[in-house]
Design an enzyme around this catalytic site. Structure first.
Site, PDB file in Angstrom:
ATOM      1  CB  SER A   1      46.054 -31.569 -11.226  1.00  0.00           C
ATOM      2  OG  SER A   1      44.767 -31.115 -10.997  1.00  0.00           O
TER       3      SER A   1
ATOM      4  CG  ASP B   1      44.547 -27.522 -17.940  1.00  0.00           C
ATOM      5  OD1 ASP B   1      43.364 -27.403 -17.590  1.00  0.00           O
ATOM      6  OD2 ASP B   1      45.446 -27.925 -17.173  1.00  0.00           O
TER       7      ASP B   1
ATOM      8  CG  HIS C   1      43.431 -30.588 -15.849  1.00  0.00           C
ATOM      9  ND1 HIS C   1      44.529 -29.852 -15.451  1.00  0.00           N
ATOM     10  CD2 HIS C   1      43.079 -31.348 -14.766  1.00  0.00           C
ATOM     11  CE1 HIS C   1      44.812 -30.138 -14.196  1.00  0.00           C
ATOM     12  NE2 HIS C   1      43.970 -31.039 -13.759  1.00  0.00           N
TER      13      HIS C   1
HETATM   14  N1  LIG Z   1      41.535 -36.781 -13.188  1.00  0.00           N
HETATM   15  C1  LIG Z   1      42.211 -36.383 -12.001  1.00  0.00           C
HETATM   16  C2  LIG Z   1      41.807 -35.007 -11.567  1.00  0.00           C
HETATM   17  C3  LIG Z   1      42.373 -33.943 -12.417  1.00  0.00           C
HETATM   18  O1  LIG Z   1      43.497 -33.403 -11.847  1.00  0.00           O
HETATM   19  C4  LIG Z   1      41.870 -37.277 -10.848  1.00  0.00           C
HETATM   20  O2  LIG Z   1      40.809 -37.875 -10.843  1.00  0.00           O
HETATM   21  O3  LIG Z   1      42.678 -37.347  -9.922  1.00  0.00           O
END
Ligand SMILES: N[C@@H](CCO)C(=O)O
Ligand SMILES: CC(=O)SCCNC(=O)CCNC(=O)[C@H](O)C(C)(C)COP(=O)(O)OP(=O)(O)OC[C@H]1O[C@@H](n2cnc3c(N)ncnc32)[C@H](O)[C@@H]1OP(=O)(O)O
Length: 350
Positions: A135, A288, A317
């Site tokens: 991400s 995703d 995701h």
């Molecule tokens: N769930 C992740 C964000 C998604 O990439 C976070 O809170 O860092």
């Protein structure tokens, strides 16, 4: 394990031309750098995580996991603007003696990477055996591999993209609208904007999961007209973030994500990706909705020495944080593979 702090006591120039007068970086290291200096695994974390990767990426990182401190020198640094040890909007601006809050300068993924390069220099890490992230973490890893191709040997990009999409920016802007609709956001107190932050996390969570995830985990068991499980879940998750984060860091970090564009001032995205020399594994998650699989297929086509794996995940995701068994199988087989040509299509090995 406690967060260590690296202090860079000089002005830190940002891509925007602005500067931070001082920079502190919170980080964790596990294991030791070997004599050959070739066992460094550097993790770039995502939006709200911290540098304690053995805590939040269990199953992939741990004493008994594939990336372990016995064999590897594992480094993870908290990102600029976050709240876990690195300079952020809640830090004191030396020029005013007051916390920055909304006077914190705008910055980009490249600035986050530049800060981590300073830390790498400080730690004597001149070669990174494996650089990985998912991400927003993948966006940093990709930038780093373009900014310093010689430092990175193997690159693992998970659920990420080359340029943040209009869809992703729209999600982020919706979250910022929630933050700014909470008038306490302008109070300049550490808990300012908490209700907005709760709403923002609720919006974001919809993009981190799927229709199917909610259908299975939050399905109603009764015909009641109140207290829906999905509603309770959104509230719970929103509050959970409020309890460990702050609205100002969240505001800036969503803007950082919007800024992601490896092609900026580099004659375009394709040209920038063509300069990557690391052996690269791109992992996409078929479910995703925030970073759709087409974005990873694109990276795979444009990066010179790339392999692609597409995984199924029930979680969408956020599968990159949860489906660690799948990730372990794919990453370990990739690192054993000798990439000689352009294409190694691992697809799903697990
Ligand atoms: N769930 C992740 C964000 C998604 O990439 C976070 O809170 O860092
Ligand atoms: C202290 C720190 O700094 S922690 C930092 C670490 N954080 C990170 O690394 C950020 C990245 N991590 C994440 O985004 C998440 O933790 C993930 C994606 C890895 C996992 O998400 P989770 O929230 O654990 O999973 P999931 O979506 O299944 O939700 C489960 C939680 O919702 C609760 N829940 C589930 N359904 C409902 C409901 N209907 N109503 C209320 N609560 C509910 C569960 O009880 C559980 O609560 P818990 O977290 O207190 O145990």
């Amino acid at each position: 394990m406690n967060t260590q702090i690296f202090k860079y006591q000089q002005p830190f120039e940002l891509e925007s031309g602005k500067q931070l007068l001082e920079l502190e970086i919170g980080f964790h290291t596990y294991g030791t750098l070997n004599k050959q200096r070739n066992n460094v695994v550097w993790v770039c974390h995502a939006l709200t995580a911290n540098s304690d990767v053995l805590d939040w990426w269990k199953g992939l990182f741990g004493e008994n996991d594939y990336f372990n401190p016995e064999e590897h020198y594992i480094v993870c640094a908290n990102i600029l603007g976050s709240t876990y040890g690195t300079t952020s909007p809640l830090s004191v601006n030396p020029a005013t003696g007051l916390p920055y809050y909304l006077t914190f300068p705008d910055y980009t993924i490249r600035d986050i990477v530049k800060a981590h390069q300073l830390l790498a220099n400080h730690l004597g890490v001149d070669s990174i055996e494996v650089l990985l992230g998912g991400s927003l973490g993948g966006q940093q890893a990709l930038e780093w591999s373009i900014m310093e191709p010689n430092r990175i040997k193997n690159l693992v990009l998970i659920a990420t993209n080359a340029r943040h999409s209009p869809w992703g920016i729209a999600f982020n802007e919706s979250q910022r609208l929630a933050l700014s609709a909470d008038t306490t956001f302008y109070n300049n107190t550490p808990d300012g904007g908490s209700k907005g932050l709760k709403a923002a996390r609720s919006i974001a969570l919809i993009s981190y999961r799927t229709y199917k995830t909610y259908g299975v985990t939050q399905q109603e068991q009764t015909d009641e007209l109140h207290n829906y499980r999905a509603a309770s879940y959104q509230n719970y998750q929103g509050q959970k973030l409020v309890n460990r984060f702050n609205a100002y860091s969240y505001w800036y970090l969503t803007k950082v994500m919007d800024s992601h564009n490896v092609g900026r001032n580099r004659q375009g995205v394709e040209r920038a990706l063509s300069t990557i020399t690391a052996k690269t594994l791109v992992i996409g998650i078929k479910s995703d909705v925030l970073f759709p699989i087409e974005e990873q297929q694109y990276l795979f086509r444009q990066i010179p020495k790339a392999a692609l794996a597409e995984i199924d995940s029930f979680y969408g995701h956020d599968g990159f944080l949860i489906d660690t068994e799948n990730l372990t199988n794919i990453i370990s087989s990739f690192l054993k593979t000798d990439v000689k040509g352009k294409i190694i299509d691992l697809q799903q090995t697990a």
